[in-house]
Design an enzyme around this catalytic site. Structure first.
Site, PDB file in Angstrom:
ATOM      1  N   ASN A   6     -26.198 -19.095   3.934  1.00 28.24           N
ATOM      2  CA  ASN A   6     -25.967 -17.621   3.473  1.00 28.24           C
ATOM      3  C   ASN A   6     -26.000 -17.605   1.820  1.00 28.24           C
ATOM      4  OD1 ASN A   6     -24.318 -15.405   2.707  1.00 28.24           O
ATOM      5  ND2 ASN A   6     -24.026 -15.178   4.770  1.00 28.24           N
ATOM      6  N   ASP A   8     -25.443 -14.787   0.066  1.00 29.25           N
ATOM      7  CA  ASP A   8     -24.931 -13.279  -0.253  1.00 29.25           C
ATOM      8  C   ASP A   8     -24.249 -13.804  -1.741  1.00 29.25           C
ATOM      9  OD1 ASP A   8     -25.655 -12.532   2.003  1.00 29.25           O
ATOM     10  OD2 ASP A   8     -23.766 -12.257   2.944  1.00 29.25           O
ATOM     11  N   HIS A   9     -23.541 -14.648  -1.921  1.00 32.72           N
ATOM     12  CA  HIS A   9     -22.773 -14.601  -3.174  1.00 32.72           C
ATOM     13  C   HIS A   9     -23.559 -15.036  -4.290  1.00 32.72           C
ATOM     14  CE1 HIS A   9     -19.443 -13.408  -1.031  1.00 32.72           C
ATOM     15  NE2 HIS A   9     -19.184 -14.395  -0.229  1.00 32.72           N
ATOM     16  N   ARG A  17     -23.062  -8.333 -13.142  1.00 33.87           N
ATOM     17  CA  ARG A  17     -23.809  -7.854 -14.259  1.00 33.87           C
ATOM     18  C   ARG A  17     -24.708  -7.123 -14.200  1.00 33.87           C
ATOM     19  NH1 ARG A  17     -23.820 -10.618 -19.522  1.00 33.87           N
ATOM     20  NH2 ARG A  17     -21.757 -10.985 -19.020  1.00 33.87           N
ATOM     21  N   HIS A  49     -26.629 -10.740   4.331  1.00 31.33           N
ATOM     22  CA  HIS A  49     -26.087  -9.492   4.935  1.00 31.33           C
ATOM     23  C   HIS A  49     -26.326  -8.600   4.152  1.00 31.33           C
ATOM     24  CE1 HIS A  49     -21.861  -8.143   6.591  1.00 31.33           C
ATOM     25  NE2 HIS A  49     -22.784  -7.253   6.798  1.00 31.33           N
ATOM     26  N   ARG A  51     -25.294  -5.190   3.529  1.00 28.12           N
ATOM     27  CA  ARG A  51     -24.120  -4.365   3.886  1.00 28.12           C
ATOM     28  C   ARG A  51     -24.170  -2.993   3.588  1.00 28.12           C
ATOM     29  NH1 ARG A  51     -18.838  -7.161   4.223  1.00 28.12           N
ATOM     30  NH2 ARG A  51     -17.957  -5.235   4.246  1.00 28.12           N
ATOM     31  N   ARG A  55     -22.849  -4.163  -1.241  1.00 32.35           N
ATOM     32  CA  ARG A  55     -22.089  -4.869  -2.781  1.00 32.35           C
ATOM     33  C   ARG A  55     -22.632  -6.386  -3.360  1.00 32.35           C
ATOM     34  NH1 ARG A  55     -16.557  -6.980   0.685  1.00 32.35           N
ATOM     35  NH2 ARG A  55     -16.582  -4.954   1.131  1.00 32.35           N
ATOM     36  N   HIS A  56     -23.546  -7.016  -2.251  1.00 35.04           N
ATOM     37  CA  HIS A  56     -24.226  -8.161  -2.879  1.00 35.04           C
ATOM     38  C   HIS A  56     -25.961  -7.880  -2.672  1.00 35.04           C
ATOM     39  CE1 HIS A  56     -23.212  -9.239   1.137  1.00 35.04           C
ATOM     40  NE2 HIS A  56     -22.060  -9.668   0.882  1.00 35.04           N
ATOM     41  N   GLU A  76     -28.097 -10.711   8.666  1.00 36.98           N
ATOM     42  CA  GLU A  76     -26.904 -10.069   9.168  1.00 36.98           C
ATOM     43  C   GLU A  76     -26.586  -8.457   8.991  1.00 36.98           C
ATOM     44  OE1 GLU A  76     -24.216 -14.293   8.309  1.00 36.98           O
ATOM     45  OE2 GLU A  76     -23.455 -12.430   7.428  1.00 36.98           O
ATOM     46  N   THR A 106     -14.448  -9.918   3.056  1.00 36.35           N
ATOM     47  CA  THR A 106     -15.466 -10.724   3.936  1.00 36.35           C
ATOM     48  C   THR A 106     -15.472 -10.072   5.239  1.00 36.35           C
ATOM     49  OG1 THR A 106     -16.685 -12.697   4.204  1.00 36.35           O
ATOM     50  CG2 THR A 106     -14.409 -12.563   4.264  1.00 36.35           C
ATOM     51  N   THR A 107     -16.314 -10.561   6.076  1.00 34.97           N
ATOM     52  CA  THR A 107     -16.463 -10.037   7.644  1.00 34.97           C
ATOM     53  C   THR A 107     -15.139 -10.734   8.309  1.00 34.97           C
ATOM     54  OG1 THR A 107     -18.903 -10.459   7.393  1.00 34.97           O
ATOM     55  CG2 THR A 107     -17.790 -10.174   9.694  1.00 34.97           C
ATOM     56  N   GLU A 157     -23.190 -16.298  17.693  1.00 33.12           N
ATOM     57  CA  GLU A 157     -22.552 -16.971  16.470  1.00 33.12           C
ATOM     58  C   GLU A 157     -21.211 -17.004  16.688  1.00 33.12           C
ATOM     59  OE1 GLU A 157     -24.183 -16.566  12.710  1.00 33.12           O
ATOM     60  OE2 GLU A 157     -22.456 -17.093  11.731  1.00 33.12           O
ATOM     61  N   HIS A 196     -18.820 -19.237   9.486  1.00 32.38           N
ATOM     62  CA  HIS A 196     -17.583 -18.407   8.684  1.00 32.38           C
ATOM     63  C   HIS A 196     -16.810 -19.569   8.344  1.00 32.38           C
ATOM     64  CE1 HIS A 196     -16.223 -14.559   7.193  1.00 32.38           C
ATOM     65  NE2 HIS A 196     -15.030 -15.334   7.089  1.00 32.38           N
ATOM     66  N   GLY A 197     -16.566 -19.630   6.927  1.00 31.75           N
ATOM     67  CA  GLY A 197     -15.532 -20.619   6.405  1.00 31.75           C
ATOM     68  C   GLY A 197     -15.778 -21.765   6.631  1.00 31.75           C
ATOM     69  N   GLY A 218     -22.004 -20.264   3.715  1.00 31.75           N
ATOM     70  CA  GLY A 218     -22.400 -19.535   2.459  1.00 31.75           C
ATOM     71  C   GLY A 218     -21.372 -19.885   1.282  1.00 31.75           C
ATOM     72  N   HIS A 219     -20.229 -19.306   1.490  1.00 29.50           N
ATOM     73  CA  HIS A 219     -19.274 -19.431   0.357  1.00 29.50           C
ATOM     74  C   HIS A 219     -19.133 -20.941  -0.243  1.00 29.50           C
ATOM     75  CE1 HIS A 219     -15.682 -17.567  -1.773  1.00 29.50           C
ATOM     76  NE2 HIS A 219     -15.458 -18.815  -2.103  1.00 29.50           N
TER      77      HIS A 219
HETATM   78  N1  PXP Z   1     -22.176 -15.983   9.658  1.00 30.17           N
HETATM   79  C1  PXP Z   1     -21.595 -14.864   9.563  1.00 30.17           C
HETATM   80  C2  PXP Z   1     -22.178 -13.966  10.516  1.00 30.17           C
HETATM   81  C3  PXP Z   1     -20.919 -14.256   8.383  1.00 30.17           C
HETATM   82  O1  PXP Z   1     -20.811 -12.995   8.224  1.00 30.17           O
HETATM   83  C4  PXP Z   1     -20.576 -15.128   7.383  1.00 30.17           C
HETATM   84  C5  PXP Z   1     -20.193 -14.416   5.939  1.00 30.17           C
HETATM   85  O2  PXP Z   1     -20.770 -13.353   5.586  1.00 30.17           O
HETATM   86  C6  PXP Z   1     -20.969 -16.180   7.551  1.00 30.17           C
HETATM   87  C7  PXP Z   1     -21.476 -16.833   8.620  1.00 30.17           C
HETATM   88  C8  PXP Z   1     -20.985 -17.212   6.176  1.00 30.17           C
HETATM   89  O3  PXP Z   1     -19.511 -17.411   6.158  1.00 30.17           O
HETATM   90  P1  PXP Z   1     -18.827 -18.406   4.756  1.00 30.17           P
HETATM   91  O4  PXP Z   1     -19.396 -17.509   3.453  1.00 30.17           O
HETATM   92  O5  PXP Z   1     -17.665 -18.328   4.964  1.00 30.17           O
HETATM   93  O6  PXP Z   1     -19.545 -19.597   4.908  1.00 30.17           O
END
Ligand code: PXP
Length: 244
Positions: A6, A8-9, A17, A49, A51, A55-56, A76, A106-107, A157, A196-197, A218-219
């Protein structure tokens, strides 16, 4: 298990910026370039994602990723008409429907599929008719899995956030919930993904789960990339500061 990264970040950092002009000649980091690095490193999919608040990731990112990535695109999205129309134009390989709330960082939590069956049904049918595989981002609950199955989606998921945010016995209890959910969903013929996480530590427990086909992370990867690459980035700018 396959890895979807992921990114996104990467876009979060660019937006910090270049929110007004993502095509500025000096805009960085490059979201498409980051996706290519992930693919070259072995990722089997790129997840973004889009959104409602943008935002990203931006609309242009999604269309350009669609053109450029060589693995697969997992989009997403919240269940809104606006984003659905974009998804139908982009035609990613996969769409993962997620809950979305403008005030969240976050979600938060999984999608209440059981409580929103009628609102989700037309979205799922339109995506599937367009050849997009659909996933539901849900809590590891039998009720949500049964509802997802009733909508005839290909995948779920499992939301691993509660697992990631707990420790010790509480974390093992969350892991057991994930395991039971994975076994149940697999028995219904659903492809089981998780995300997630997930980080470099808790993955040791996640990788023991049965039937998981794909992890979306992702994160933690973006955070690791920053710290792992920071020393080199400083050395590079110091070298560039030297007069010839
Ligand atoms: N899967 C889904 C459906 C998510 O919404 C996210 C966060 O946007 C992730 C996976 C990835 O989560 P993380 O950034 O915590 O790894």
């Amino acid at each position: 298990m396959k890895l979807g990264v992921n990114i996104d970040h990467i876009a979060t950092l660019r937006q910090a910026r270049y929110v007004g002009d993502i095509d500025a000649h000096n805009a960085e980091p490059d979201v498409l370039g980051a996706a290519a690095i992930c693919e070259r490193a072995g990722a089997e999919g790129i997840t973004v994602h889009l959104r409602a608040d943008r935002r990203h990731i931006q609309d242009a990112d999604v269309f350009r990723l669609r053109e450029r990535i060589t693995t697969k695109l997992n989009l997403e999205m919240g269940n809104t008409q606006e984003i659905l129309e974009i998804a139908l134009r982009v035609k990613p390989e996969d769409v993962c429907l997620v809950p979305e709330n403008r005030r969240e960082v976050t979600t938060e939590g999984g999608l209440d599929v059981a409580g929103q069956l009628e609102a989700l049904r037309p979205t799922v049918s339109r995506l599937r008719a367009a050849g997009v595989r659909v996933s539901m981002f849900i809590e590891p609950s039998f009720e949500q899995i049964t509802a997802s199955h009733a909508l005839r989606v290909e995948m779920i998921e499992l939301h691993t956030g509660a697992f990631a945010n707990s420790q010790g016995d509480a974390q093992l209890a969350e892991l057991a919930r994930l395991r039971d959910a994975a076994v149940f969903a697999h028995s219904l013929g659903l492809q089981v993904n998780a995300g997630h996480g997930i980080n470099y530590t808790n993955i040791a427990l996640i990788r023991e789960l049965p039937h998981i086909v794909e992890l979306n992370i992702g994160h933690s990867i973006v955070a690791r990339a920053l710290t792992a690459g920071l020393g080199q980035a400083v050395r590079d700018i110091l070298a560039a500061m030297q007069r010839p």
